[in-house]
Design a protein around this motif. Structure first.
Motif, PDB file in Angstrom:
ATOM      1  N   UNK A 110       8.083   8.948  -0.683  1.00  0.00           N
ATOM      2  CA  UNK A 110       8.739  10.094  -0.039  1.00  0.00           C
ATOM      3  C   UNK A 110       8.613  11.342  -0.924  1.00  0.00           C
ATOM      4  N   UNK A 111       8.040  12.392  -0.377  1.00  0.00           N
ATOM      5  CA  UNK A 111       7.840  13.630  -1.144  1.00  0.00           C
ATOM      6  C   UNK A 111       6.521  13.677  -1.884  1.00  0.00           C
ATOM      7  N   UNK A 112       5.782  12.548  -1.887  1.00  0.00           N
ATOM      8  CA  UNK A 112       4.498  12.515  -2.596  1.00  0.00           C
ATOM      9  C   UNK A 112       3.431  13.267  -1.823  1.00  0.00           C
ATOM     10  N   UNK A 113       2.442  13.750  -2.537  1.00  0.00           N
ATOM     11  CA  UNK A 113       1.266  14.371  -1.942  1.00  0.00           C
ATOM     12  C   UNK A 113       0.246  13.297  -1.618  1.00  0.00           C
ATOM     13  N   UNK A 114      -0.503  13.499  -0.539  1.00  0.00           N
ATOM     14  CA  UNK A 114      -1.562  12.561  -0.177  1.00  0.00           C
ATOM     15  C   UNK A 114      -2.721  13.318   0.447  1.00  0.00           C
ATOM     16  N   UNK A 115      -3.837  12.618   0.556  1.00  0.00           N
ATOM     17  CA  UNK A 115      -4.970  13.166   1.307  1.00  0.00           C
ATOM     18  C   UNK A 115      -5.408  12.124   2.316  1.00  0.00           C
ATOM     19  N   UNK A 116      -5.988  12.628   3.395  1.00  0.00           N
ATOM     20  CA  UNK A 116      -6.520  11.754   4.444  1.00  0.00           C
ATOM     21  C   UNK A 116      -7.816  12.400   4.890  1.00  0.00           C
ATOM     22  N   UNK A 117      -8.929  11.841   4.443  1.00  0.00           N
ATOM     23  CA  UNK A 117     -10.201  12.533   4.656  1.00  0.00           C
ATOM     24  C   UNK A 117     -10.220  13.805   3.836  1.00  0.00           C
ATOM     25  N   UNK A 118     -10.433  14.928   4.497  1.00  0.00           N
ATOM     26  CA  UNK A 118     -10.456  16.224   3.789  1.00  0.00           C
ATOM     27  C   UNK A 118      -9.133  16.973   3.907  1.00  0.00           C
TER      28      UNK A 118
ATOM     29  N   UNK B 101      -4.431   4.625   5.735  1.00  0.00           N
ATOM     30  CA  UNK B 101      -5.231   5.842   5.899  1.00  0.00           C
ATOM     31  C   UNK B 101      -4.958   6.867   4.787  1.00  0.00           C
ATOM     32  N   UNK B 102      -3.882   6.595   4.021  1.00  0.00           N
ATOM     33  CA  UNK B 102      -3.438   7.588   3.023  1.00  0.00           C
ATOM     34  C   UNK B 102      -4.047   7.317   1.655  1.00  0.00           C
ATOM     35  N   UNK B 103      -4.464   8.374   0.998  1.00  0.00           N
ATOM     36  CA  UNK B 103      -4.912   8.294  -0.394  1.00  0.00           C
ATOM     37  C   UNK B 103      -3.841   8.934  -1.265  1.00  0.00           C
ATOM     38  N   UNK B 104      -3.172   8.124  -2.074  1.00  0.00           N
ATOM     39  CA  UNK B 104      -2.118   8.643  -2.946  1.00  0.00           C
ATOM     40  C   UNK B 104      -2.639   9.020  -4.338  1.00  0.00           C
ATOM     41  N   UNK B 105      -3.943   8.926  -4.522  1.00  0.00           N
ATOM     42  CA  UNK B 105      -4.544   9.443  -5.741  1.00  0.00           C
ATOM     43  C   UNK B 105      -4.672   8.450  -6.867  1.00  0.00           C
ATOM     44  N   UNK B 106      -5.204   8.962  -7.977  1.00  0.00           N
ATOM     45  CA  UNK B 106      -5.479   8.150  -9.178  1.00  0.00           C
ATOM     46  C   UNK B 106      -4.860   8.821 -10.391  1.00  0.00           C
ATOM     47  N   UNK B 107      -4.839   8.094 -11.511  1.00  0.00           N
ATOM     48  CA  UNK B 107      -4.318   8.701 -12.740  1.00  0.00           C
ATOM     49  C   UNK B 107      -5.362   9.636 -13.346  1.00  0.00           C
ATOM     50  N   UNK B 108      -4.923  10.463 -14.264  1.00  0.00           N
ATOM     51  CA  UNK B 108      -5.759  11.510 -14.852  1.00  0.00           C
ATOM     52  C   UNK B 108      -7.024  10.951 -15.506  1.00  0.00           C
ATOM     53  N   UNK B 109      -6.887   9.929 -16.329  1.00  0.00           N
ATOM     54  CA  UNK B 109      -8.051   9.409 -17.057  1.00  0.00           C
ATOM     55  C   UNK B 109      -9.086   8.783 -16.134  1.00  0.00           C
TER      56      UNK B 109
ATOM     57  N   UNK C  28       5.118   3.428   9.223  1.00  0.00           N
ATOM     58  CA  UNK C  28       4.370   4.680   9.394  1.00  0.00           C
ATOM     59  C   UNK C  28       4.742   5.661   8.283  1.00  0.00           C
ATOM     60  N   UNK C  29       3.828   6.549   8.001  1.00  0.00           N
ATOM     61  CA  UNK C  29       4.113   7.690   7.111  1.00  0.00           C
ATOM     62  C   UNK C  29       4.184   8.950   7.962  1.00  0.00           C
TER      63      UNK C  29
ATOM     64  N   UNK D 216       0.792  -1.224   0.000  1.00  0.00           N
ATOM     65  CA  UNK D 216       0.000   0.000   0.000  1.00  0.00           C
ATOM     66  C   UNK D 216       0.823   1.271   0.000  1.00  0.00           C
ATOM     67  N   UNK D 217       2.158   1.147   0.086  1.00  0.00           N
ATOM     68  CA  UNK D 217       3.020   2.333   0.060  1.00  0.00           C
ATOM     69  C   UNK D 217       3.750   2.379  -1.281  1.00  0.00           C
ATOM     70  N   UNK D 218       3.532   3.405  -2.104  1.00  0.00           N
ATOM     71  CA  UNK D 218       4.217   3.489  -3.393  1.00  0.00           C
ATOM     72  C   UNK D 218       5.732   3.558  -3.189  1.00  0.00           C
ATOM     73  N   UNK D 219       6.508   2.990  -4.121  1.00  0.00           N
ATOM     74  CA  UNK D 219       7.967   3.018  -3.973  1.00  0.00           C
ATOM     75  C   UNK D 219       8.542   4.430  -3.945  1.00  0.00           C
ATOM     76  N   UNK D 220       7.822   5.380  -4.562  1.00  0.00           N
ATOM     77  CA  UNK D 220       8.287   6.780  -4.580  1.00  0.00           C
ATOM     78  C   UNK D 220       7.502   7.636  -3.593  1.00  0.00           C
TER      79      UNK D 220
END
Length: 531
Positions: A10-18, A74-82, A36-37, A4-8
């Motif tokens: 560190x430095x990525x943006x995420x959301x947790x709830x709002x 708990x982290x949402x690392x997002x989806x691709x554009x399409x 932990x993150x 559940x943790x992307x290899x990259x």
């Protein structure tokens, strides 16, 4: 790396709830199990500490309580554009009918087999996506471009994209999306705190047709703007508000096509920073709201002359700043193309208690201004403001060495510095004479009586009438008085006046809500009535 943790990560943006944040640490934390993150939150109130826990500093935060640890699930690392586009526009794989296995569709209890059903549905989605021209995926958790060339195959006709407030971590992601959109004209990536190139890199052709770009609240610096701008060859509008930009540099070879620049809510070091962008040849609109500037000065031009800076600037917004001296307003008359100004909420506006007088002073000081604080300046309003200005400061002009005789007219440098337009107003309306200024009433006196002659030029049978009217009387009330005085039947009155000093010039009294003094009518003038 844990599941559940992307290899990259560190430095990525995420959301947790709002809440939104940036990953500053990935790993274990003492006396706890698992990964932990460590997150630095955009809103420091969401955090608990500065990145340290039980005496160990795991990561650093700008705010002493801007960080905390969360579990990866708990982290949402997002989806691709399409994926975001399909979700937003209801074009994803979820159909209104329940899909079975293979090429079957279940309607209630009946199973119907369709040969090639999947490919037909996909083709229909493809057609609908290709029709999209203006796409908004604001707050859709977009974090990456997706598979290579997939966007260009699916959304070939996109021209305007709103990518604001997503989970984009770097400018490279923006380039990866934009490079697949051939005719991209408008792009909004505001509210994405991302990394930008710090050195000159390969210049992508992704933005070769881009006209409008919004980078508000992205933490971009001006140096990074200039580096990226090498790839914006035809950009016309650039929005950079709320980015902590304090220092500017000369954009010698970039941004040469720019027509609008918004630097609002960046605390610029001083007003002289503006000199560094003053040679942008096509810049027509400059927005400097709440930038902390306290003065404006164009040192290359003297009194009554035009500056070579900002040659095309037509619209300027300087509201919400710290400008306290009228000298900065005098300087704006040096701008050769200025037509519209917004200047509310500056300390200099508190120097005059009467708001009408304040507006008149600004109008009189800036000769070519056509719109002030979003209100059009009518010709009669300009004439009234300039005549009042000429009269108000006439005594000061005489005392400073001014004279109606050109050979004796030698006003001091101090007077010209304070009133650089005064000589031009004397040329336009004639120099004030001592007799004209004697017994001058204060500007704030509202009920000074004017002795006016009332004439009906198209009704010779109506004899001229002399009336004394308070200068604070509105045009509407004057009309009401004239209906009764001249016994005119119910019809629309049209009023104008001729000045006793400017023969042959007739000025319309065209605003019913304005008082007589607004039009600079004086005793001895003639009001003309038509119906």
């Amino acid at each position: 790396m844990a599941a559940g943790v992307p290899p990259d990560a560190l430095g990525r943006r995420l959301s947790c709830g709002t809440d939104y944040g940036t990953v500053r640490y990935v790993g274990s934390v003492s006396r706890t199990a698992g990964i932990w993150l460590g997150v630095e939150w955009d809103d420091p109130q969401r955090g608990k500490h500065d990145g340290s826990y039980e005496g160990t500093q795991y990561f650093k935060c700008r705010h002493p309580k801007g960080g905390s640890f969360i579990r990866p699930n708990k982290a949402n690392f997002g989806v691709d554009f399409l994926t975001a586009v399909k979700d937003r526009y209801g074009l994803n794989d979820k159909q209104d009918v329940q899909c079975g296995t293979g090429n079957t569709v279940v309607f209630g209890t009946k199973t119907v087999e369709f040969v090639g059903m999947d490919s037909v549905a996909e083709q229909q989605r493809q057609v609908q996506l290709n029709k999209l021209v203006d796409i908004s995926v604001r707050e859709c958790a977009v974090s990456h471009a997706g598979q290579e060339e997939e966007i260009s195959r699916t959304c070939a006709n996109m021209r305007h994209i709103n990518l604001s407030k997503n989970l984009i971590s770097s400018w490279e992601t923006v380039v990866a999306i934009a490079s697949q959109v051939q005719n991209l004209e408008t792009l909004n990536v505001s509210e994405n705190k991302m990394r930008f190139p710090s050195t000159s890199t390969f210049i992508s052709s992704a933005f070769s047709n881009l006209k409008i770009l919004a980078l508000n609240q992205t933490e971009i610096t001006w140096t990074e703007v200039l580096l990226c701008a090498q790839g914006w060859p035809v950009l016309e509008e650039l929005y950079l508000s709320s980015n902590n930009i304090t220092v500017l540099e000369r954009p010698d070879t970039v941004l040469q096509t720019l027509k609008l620049l918004d630097l609002s809510d960046n605390q610029l070091l001083d007003g002289n920073q503006l000199h560094l962008i003053a040679q942008l040849p096509r810049l027509e609109q400059l927005i400097l709201r709440n930038t902390g500037i306290s003065s404006i000065h164009f040192p290359d031009a003297g009194f009554g002359c035009k500056t070579k800076m900002f040659p095309s600037l037509k619209r300027l917004a300087i509201n919400g700043n710290k400008i306290s001296q009228w000298s900065s307003i005098n300087e704006l008359d040096k701008l050769p193309s200025l037509r519209a100004l917004q200047c509310n909420n500056n300390p200099f506006m508190d120097t005059e208690k009467n708001p009408e007088t304040l507006i008149q002073l600004i109008i009189a000081k800036i000769s070519q201004l056509e719109v002030l604080n979003n209100c059009e300046i009518l010709p009669a309003e300009r004439r009234g403001a300039e005549l009042d200005y000429r009269k108000i400061f006439g005594k000061d002009w005489l005392e400073a060495g001014g004279h109606w005789n050109p050979e004796k007219n030698k006003p001091s440098e101090e007077f010209l510095a304070a009133h650089p337009r005064y000589p031009a107003l004397c040329l336009k309306y004639g120099a004030p004479e001592e007799g004209e200024l004697k017994g001058q009433q204060p500007l704030t006196l509202k009920n000074q009586l004017l002795t006016l002659t009332i004439k009906c030029p198209e009704k010779p049978e109506q004899k001229p009438v002399e009336k004394k009217l308070p200068e604070s009387m509105t045009i509407q009330k004057v009309k009401g008085l004239l209906y009764r005085l001249l016994k005119i039947p119910g019809s629309e009155l049209k009023l104008s006046y001729e000045s006793s000093k400017l023969e042959g010039k007739e000025v319309e009294l065209d605003n019913d809500l304005k008082p007589l003094q607004f039009y600079s009518i004086e005793s001895g003038d003639c009001v003309l009535v038509r119906w």
